[in-house]
Design a protein around this motif. Structure first.
Motif, PDB file in Angstrom:
ATOM      1  N   LYS A  56       0.931  -1.339   0.156  1.00  0.00           N
ATOM      2  CA  LYS A  56       0.059   0.167  -0.034  1.00  0.00           C
ATOM      3  C   LYS A  56       0.784   1.208  -0.132  1.00  0.00           C
ATOM      4  N   LEU A  57       1.940   1.113   0.646  1.00  0.00           N
ATOM      5  CA  LEU A  57       2.856   2.394   1.003  1.00  0.00           C
ATOM      6  C   LEU A  57       3.534   2.721  -0.614  1.00  0.00           C
ATOM      7  N   ALA A  58       3.731   1.726  -1.206  1.00  0.00           N
ATOM      8  CA  ALA A  58       4.375   1.597  -2.431  1.00  0.00           C
ATOM      9  C   ALA A  58       3.537   2.424  -3.683  1.00  0.00           C
ATOM     10  N   GLU A  59       2.038   2.155  -3.350  1.00  0.00           N
ATOM     11  CA  GLU A  59       1.060   2.686  -4.067  1.00  0.00           C
ATOM     12  C   GLU A  59       0.693   3.879  -3.664  1.00  0.00           C
ATOM     13  N   SER A  60       1.124   4.568  -2.455  1.00  0.00           N
ATOM     14  CA  SER A  60       0.419   5.481  -1.969  1.00  0.00           C
ATOM     15  C   SER A  60       0.883   6.872  -2.478  1.00  0.00           C
ATOM     16  N   SER A  61       0.672   7.946  -2.244  1.00  0.00           N
ATOM     17  CA  SER A  61       0.996   9.286  -2.509  1.00  0.00           C
ATOM     18  C   SER A  61       2.296   9.814  -1.901  1.00  0.00           C
ATOM     19  N   ILE A  62       2.757   9.033  -0.709  1.00  0.00           N
ATOM     20  CA  ILE A  62       3.966   9.397  -0.242  1.00  0.00           C
ATOM     21  C   ILE A  62       5.071   9.060  -1.121  1.00  0.00           C
ATOM     22  N   GLY A  63       5.959   9.942  -1.366  1.00  0.00           N
ATOM     23  CA  GLY A  63       7.112   9.903  -2.246  1.00  0.00           C
ATOM     24  C   GLY A  63       8.100   8.906  -1.724  1.00  0.00           C
ATOM     25  N   GLU A  64       8.674   8.371  -2.745  1.00  0.00           N
ATOM     26  CA  GLU A  64       9.628   7.396  -2.441  1.00  0.00           C
ATOM     27  C   GLU A  64      10.915   7.858  -1.508  1.00  0.00           C
ATOM     28  N   ALA A  65      11.389   9.216  -1.832  1.00  0.00           N
ATOM     29  CA  ALA A  65      12.447   9.729  -1.115  1.00  0.00           C
ATOM     30  C   ALA A  65      11.982   9.875   0.424  1.00  0.00           C
ATOM     31  N   ARG A  66      10.793  10.162   0.744  1.00  0.00           N
ATOM     32  CA  ARG A  66      10.090  10.338   2.143  1.00  0.00           C
ATOM     33  C   ARG A  66      10.014   8.868   2.510  1.00  0.00           C
ATOM     34  N   GLU A  67       9.593   8.120   1.947  1.00  0.00           N
ATOM     35  CA  GLU A  67       9.616   6.641   2.581  1.00  0.00           C
ATOM     36  C   GLU A  67      11.048   5.813   3.052  1.00  0.00           C
ATOM     37  N   GLU A  68      12.153   6.539   2.008  1.00  0.00           N
ATOM     38  CA  GLU A  68      13.188   6.046   2.354  1.00  0.00           C
ATOM     39  C   GLU A  68      13.603   6.842   3.484  1.00  0.00           C
ATOM     40  N   LYS A  69      13.438   7.937   3.767  1.00  0.00           N
ATOM     41  CA  LYS A  69      13.944   8.628   4.818  1.00  0.00           C
ATOM     42  C   LYS A  69      13.221   8.198   6.193  1.00  0.00           C
ATOM     43  N   LEU A  70      12.093   7.730   6.077  1.00  0.00           N
ATOM     44  CA  LEU A  70      11.370   7.141   7.147  1.00  0.00           C
ATOM     45  C   LEU A  70      11.955   5.879   7.704  1.00  0.00           C
ATOM     46  N   GLU A  71      12.238   5.239   6.486  1.00  0.00           N
ATOM     47  CA  GLU A  71      12.975   3.722   6.717  1.00  0.00           C
ATOM     48  C   GLU A  71      14.318   3.986   7.501  1.00  0.00           C
ATOM     49  N   LYS A  72      15.026   4.965   6.950  1.00  0.00           N
ATOM     50  CA  LYS A  72      16.460   5.340   7.611  1.00  0.00           C
ATOM     51  C   LYS A  72      16.112   5.708   8.941  1.00  0.00           C
ATOM     52  N   ASP A  73      15.070   6.657   9.271  1.00  0.00           N
ATOM     53  CA  ASP A  73      15.136   7.222  10.547  1.00  0.00           C
ATOM     54  C   ASP A  73      14.747   5.766  11.710  1.00  0.00           C
ATOM     55  N   LEU A  74      14.001   5.158  11.228  1.00  0.00           N
ATOM     56  CA  LEU A  74      13.506   3.928  12.192  1.00  0.00           C
ATOM     57  C   LEU A  74      14.638   3.060  12.223  1.00  0.00           C
ATOM     58  N   GLN A  75      15.579   2.747  11.258  1.00  0.00           N
ATOM     59  CA  GLN A  75      16.692   2.044  11.359  1.00  0.00           C
ATOM     60  C   GLN A  75      17.683   2.640  12.365  1.00  0.00           C
ATOM     61  N   LYS A  76      17.922   4.007  12.291  1.00  0.00           N
ATOM     62  CA  LYS A  76      18.381   4.756  13.353  1.00  0.00           C
ATOM     63  C   LYS A  76      18.328   4.572  14.670  1.00  0.00           C
ATOM     64  N   LEU A  77      16.922   4.527  14.715  1.00  0.00           N
ATOM     65  CA  LEU A  77      16.353   4.404  16.098  1.00  0.00           C
ATOM     66  C   LEU A  77      16.359   3.048  16.604  1.00  0.00           C
ATOM     67  N   GLN A  78      16.446   2.258  15.773  1.00  0.00           N
ATOM     68  CA  GLN A  78      16.561   0.512  16.313  1.00  0.00           C
ATOM     69  C   GLN A  78      18.114   0.561  16.643  1.00  0.00           C
ATOM     70  N   THR A  79      18.880   0.859  15.858  1.00  0.00           N
ATOM     71  CA  THR A  79      20.475   0.808  16.142  1.00  0.00           C
ATOM     72  C   THR A  79      20.754   1.708  17.717  1.00  0.00           C
ATOM     73  N   LYS A  80      20.065   2.717  17.780  1.00  0.00           N
ATOM     74  CA  LYS A  80      20.430   3.360  19.082  1.00  0.00           C
ATOM     75  C   LYS A  80      19.897   2.727  19.987  1.00  0.00           C
ATOM     76  N   GLN A  81      18.731   2.159  20.033  1.00  0.00           N
ATOM     77  CA  GLN A  81      18.187   1.309  21.293  1.00  0.00           C
ATOM     78  C   GLN A  81      19.150   0.332  21.580  1.00  0.00           C
ATOM     79  N   GLU A  82      19.594  -0.335  20.422  1.00  0.00           N
ATOM     80  CA  GLU A  82      20.249  -1.621  20.509  1.00  0.00           C
ATOM     81  C   GLU A  82      21.700  -1.338  21.199  1.00  0.00           C
ATOM     82  N   ASN A  83      22.255  -0.168  20.774  1.00  0.00           N
ATOM     83  CA  ASN A  83      23.657   0.200  21.615  1.00  0.00           C
ATOM     84  C   ASN A  83      23.108   0.786  22.758  1.00  0.00           C
ATOM     85  N   LYS A  84      22.281   1.270  23.334  1.00  0.00           N
ATOM     86  CA  LYS A  84      21.869   1.494  24.623  1.00  0.00           C
ATOM     87  C   LYS A  84      21.801   0.454  25.506  1.00  0.00           C
ATOM     88  N   GLU A  85      21.188  -0.717  24.834  1.00  0.00           N
ATOM     89  CA  GLU A  85      20.979  -1.965  25.721  1.00  0.00           C
ATOM     90  C   GLU A  85      22.216  -2.617  25.921  1.00  0.00           C
TER      91      GLU A  85
END
Length: 196
Positions: A56-85
């Protein structure tokens, strides 16, 4: 009829509540390795929902650049959490528990235990456990460094050290150093009789 509860090997919560532990990714891996049938039962719908959501996200009106940015932010957040642990775990493993025996008067001793607050151990419960286990007075007080310590009345140094070792093993911290210090009260120098 009672339902058998399976506890997670990573977060120790029941497997239905792993999502609240903050370690869901590792919990899923553990569950998939150890209980594949339960994994399929709990997360197969989630995997299908994630696939449909990504479609659905691929078909949605959100641009691919924005989607990639969201994925990168999520990845950064996960690595930050793992590093904290990992930092917290390293801090726990590098810290040490100090058990100190101090002489009070003649044959009376107290045992002070400090350094347990790092391991998320409730000091008041521990004091109550020691009081009932050793049949002595026990309290929680602040030491000179403004940290909490458990003070046990009586010469129970060896028993306390053994109990703390077993307590840390239960929490999976076998490598934590438990240091024992035995201090004796200095005797007052006797006054010499005055010469006549």
């Amino acid at each position: 009829m009672l339902k058998e509860v399976v506890y997670c090997g990573v977060c120790t919560y029941p497997i239905d509540y792993c999502e609240f532990s903050g370690k869901l990714k590792r919990c899923k891996v553990w569950l998939k390795e150890n209980h594949a049938d339960l994994y399929d039962k709990l997360y197969s719908e989630d995997d299908a929902a994630a696939a449909s959501l990504s479609a659905k996200l691929a078909e949605s009106s959100i641009g691919e650049a924005r989607e990639e940015k969201l994925e990168k932010d999520l990845q950064k957040l996960q690595t930050k959490q793992e590093n904290k642990e990992q930092r917290e775990l390293a801090k726990k493993l590098s810290s040490k528990v100090i058990v100190k025996r101090e002489a009070r008067t003649k044959r009376k001793y107290i045992v002070a235990i400090s350094g347990l607050e790092v391991f998320e151990i409730d000091m008041k419960k521990l004091a109550k456990t020691f009081a009932s286990k050793f049949a002595t007075g026990c309290s929680v007080s602040k030491n000179a460094e403004k940290k909490e310590e458990v003070v046990v009345q009586g010469d129970v140094l060896d028993e306390v050290v053994a109990y703390i070792h077993s307590l840390l093993e239960e929490k999976g911290m076998k490598d934590v150093k438990v240091e024992t210090i035995d201090t004796k009260k200095k005797k007052k120098p006797e006054a010499t009789p005055a010469a006549k």
